[in-house]
Design a protein around this motif. Sequence first.
Motif, PDB file in Angstrom:
ATOM      1  N   PRO A 153      40.768  52.422  40.240  1.00 38.34           N
ATOM      2  CA  PRO A 153      40.354  53.718  40.499  1.00 38.34           C
ATOM      3  C   PRO A 153      40.006  54.689  39.357  1.00 38.34           C
ATOM      4  O   PRO A 153      38.837  55.415  39.298  1.00 38.34           O
ATOM      5  CB  PRO A 153      41.233  54.221  41.533  1.00 38.34           C
ATOM      6  CG  PRO A 153      41.998  53.135  41.983  1.00 38.34           C
ATOM      7  CD  PRO A 153      42.237  52.153  40.613  1.00 38.34           C
ATOM      8  N   VAL A 154      41.071  54.790  38.431  1.00 36.14           N
ATOM      9  CA  VAL A 154      40.654  55.698  37.368  1.00 36.14           C
ATOM     10  C   VAL A 154      39.537  55.094  36.385  1.00 36.14           C
ATOM     11  O   VAL A 154      38.745  55.962  35.836  1.00 36.14           O
ATOM     12  CB  VAL A 154      42.128  55.884  36.342  1.00 36.14           C
ATOM     13  CG1 VAL A 154      41.756  56.581  35.230  1.00 36.14           C
ATOM     14  CG2 VAL A 154      43.134  56.652  37.352  1.00 36.14           C
ATOM     15  N   LEU A 155      39.481  54.067  36.157  1.00 35.08           N
ATOM     16  CA  LEU A 155      38.450  53.373  35.223  1.00 35.08           C
ATOM     17  C   LEU A 155      37.009  53.509  36.128  1.00 35.08           C
ATOM     18  O   LEU A 155      36.198  53.753  35.471  1.00 35.08           O
ATOM     19  CB  LEU A 155      38.564  51.846  34.973  1.00 35.08           C
ATOM     20  CG  LEU A 155      39.890  51.704  33.916  1.00 35.08           C
ATOM     21  CD1 LEU A 155      40.355  50.494  33.790  1.00 35.08           C
ATOM     22  CD2 LEU A 155      39.237  52.480  32.577  1.00 35.08           C
ATOM     23  N   GLY A 156      37.194  53.325  37.350  1.00 30.25           N
ATOM     24  CA  GLY A 156      35.933  53.646  38.277  1.00 30.25           C
ATOM     25  C   GLY A 156      35.530  55.102  38.155  1.00 30.25           C
ATOM     26  O   GLY A 156      34.241  55.202  38.014  1.00 30.25           O
ATOM     27  N   ALA A 157      36.437  55.825  38.123  1.00 33.80           N
ATOM     28  CA  ALA A 157      36.155  57.355  38.149  1.00 33.80           C
ATOM     29  C   ALA A 157      35.483  57.644  36.720  1.00 33.80           C
ATOM     30  O   ALA A 157      34.351  58.592  36.463  1.00 33.80           O
ATOM     31  CB  ALA A 157      37.334  58.200  38.304  1.00 33.80           C
ATOM     32  N   LEU A 158      35.864  56.980  35.646  1.00 39.89           N
ATOM     33  CA  LEU A 158      35.380  57.339  34.276  1.00 39.89           C
ATOM     34  C   LEU A 158      34.012  56.656  34.267  1.00 39.89           C
ATOM     35  O   LEU A 158      33.251  57.320  33.594  1.00 39.89           O
ATOM     36  CB  LEU A 158      36.368  56.558  33.116  1.00 39.89           C
ATOM     37  CG  LEU A 158      36.075  56.602  31.822  1.00 39.89           C
ATOM     38  CD1 LEU A 158      35.961  57.977  31.329  1.00 39.89           C
ATOM     39  CD2 LEU A 158      36.926  55.615  31.037  1.00 39.89           C
ATOM     40  N   LEU A 159      33.798  55.472  34.683  1.00 40.82           N
ATOM     41  CA  LEU A 159      32.503  54.850  34.872  1.00 40.82           C
ATOM     42  C   LEU A 159      31.494  56.101  35.458  1.00 40.82           C
ATOM     43  O   LEU A 159      30.648  56.262  35.176  1.00 40.82           O
ATOM     44  CB  LEU A 159      32.589  53.851  35.453  1.00 40.82           C
ATOM     45  CG  LEU A 159      31.416  52.526  35.647  1.00 40.82           C
ATOM     46  CD1 LEU A 159      31.058  52.493  34.197  1.00 40.82           C
ATOM     47  CD2 LEU A 159      31.807  51.222  35.951  1.00 40.82           C
ATOM     48  N   PHE A 160      32.042  56.647  36.754  1.00 41.70           N
ATOM     49  CA  PHE A 160      31.299  57.656  37.282  1.00 41.70           C
ATOM     50  C   PHE A 160      30.914  58.565  36.612  1.00 41.70           C
ATOM     51  O   PHE A 160      29.735  59.126  36.413  1.00 41.70           O
ATOM     52  CB  PHE A 160      31.909  57.818  38.473  1.00 41.70           C
ATOM     53  CG  PHE A 160      31.250  59.015  39.334  1.00 41.70           C
ATOM     54  CD1 PHE A 160      30.017  58.844  39.914  1.00 41.70           C
ATOM     55  CD2 PHE A 160      31.813  60.263  39.340  1.00 41.70           C
ATOM     56  CE1 PHE A 160      29.739  60.046  40.881  1.00 41.70           C
ATOM     57  CE2 PHE A 160      31.124  61.442  40.038  1.00 41.70           C
ATOM     58  CZ  PHE A 160      30.109  61.144  40.552  1.00 41.70           C
ATOM     59  N   VAL A 161      31.655  59.200  35.768  1.00 41.25           N
ATOM     60  CA  VAL A 161      31.666  60.320  35.088  1.00 41.25           C
ATOM     61  C   VAL A 161      30.558  60.197  33.820  1.00 41.25           C
ATOM     62  O   VAL A 161      29.754  60.930  33.652  1.00 41.25           O
ATOM     63  CB  VAL A 161      33.085  61.107  34.522  1.00 41.25           C
ATOM     64  CG1 VAL A 161      32.739  62.123  33.377  1.00 41.25           C
ATOM     65  CG2 VAL A 161      33.753  61.707  35.860  1.00 41.25           C
ATOM     66  N   ALA A 162      30.878  59.041  33.278  1.00 44.20           N
ATOM     67  CA  ALA A 162      29.830  58.826  32.028  1.00 44.20           C
ATOM     68  C   ALA A 162      28.565  58.433  32.737  1.00 44.20           C
ATOM     69  O   ALA A 162      27.506  58.770  32.064  1.00 44.20           O
ATOM     70  CB  ALA A 162      30.430  57.352  31.612  1.00 44.20           C
ATOM     71  N   LEU A 163      28.295  57.777  33.953  1.00 49.12           N
ATOM     72  CA  LEU A 163      26.942  57.251  34.469  1.00 49.12           C
ATOM     73  C   LEU A 163      26.410  58.756  34.870  1.00 49.12           C
ATOM     74  O   LEU A 163      25.107  59.115  34.688  1.00 49.12           O
ATOM     75  CB  LEU A 163      26.999  56.372  35.259  1.00 49.12           C
ATOM     76  CG  LEU A 163      27.014  55.128  34.931  1.00 49.12           C
ATOM     77  CD1 LEU A 163      27.239  54.003  36.064  1.00 49.12           C
ATOM     78  CD2 LEU A 163      25.540  54.758  34.505  1.00 49.12           C
ATOM     79  N   THR A 164      27.153  59.877  35.323  1.00 47.65           N
ATOM     80  CA  THR A 164      26.619  61.140  35.721  1.00 47.65           C
ATOM     81  C   THR A 164      26.243  61.758  34.493  1.00 47.65           C
ATOM     82  O   THR A 164      25.119  62.471  34.635  1.00 47.65           O
ATOM     83  CB  THR A 164      27.703  61.695  36.636  1.00 47.65           C
ATOM     84  OG1 THR A 164      28.169  60.893  37.773  1.00 47.65           O
ATOM     85  CG2 THR A 164      27.244  63.432  36.772  1.00 47.65           C
ATOM     86  N   ALA A 165      27.095  61.697  33.363  1.00 51.71           N
ATOM     87  CA  ALA A 165      26.635  62.561  32.106  1.00 51.71           C
ATOM     88  C   ALA A 165      25.182  61.988  31.727  1.00 51.71           C
ATOM     89  O   ALA A 165      24.246  62.567  31.323  1.00 51.71           O
ATOM     90  CB  ALA A 165      27.753  62.256  31.057  1.00 51.71           C
TER      91      ALA A 165
END
Length: 171
Positions: A142-154
Amino acid sequence: MRTGPLLVAVALGTLVSVGLGVYGRLHEPTFFAVSVTGFSSGTAVKSWLGTAAFVLVLVQVVSARLMYRGGGRFGAALHRWSGRAAVLLTVPVAVHCLYALGYQDSTPRVLVHSLAGCAVYGAFVAKMLLLGRPGGPRWAVPVLGALLFVALTALWLTSSLWFFTTSGLTF
């Protein structure tokens, strides 16, 4: 709980991120644009593909929530397939960005975009390497998924949204 798989996954994800950044920086940009019939420019193609991927990333957030709240097979299938589709949509964009433009830092927006682009694939690799690995920390995926979400949002904010606010909703 074993941390070995997590460390290996994060190390390999970091190598992917750094490798993409180094390649983008050292590669001489060709300025050759992705050309798709119906679109006015490579930037328009990238913006629309990026927006479609971002919508799928939002589906990822909803489906992850479903999975962790007992959404069963539907939540898992939605998460898996929307993730696959999102990654497939980002590949031509990433290839174009790396090959045609390279890693750039001419403005803060462009720098954030370059860093986020590298981070997306590093986080993706690390997350995929940890999936299905027994004994690892339960919080890692879940933490890596959240990081992926943040990076794609950026990425979306610094590219597609920027393009649409400066050029309009053009194809």
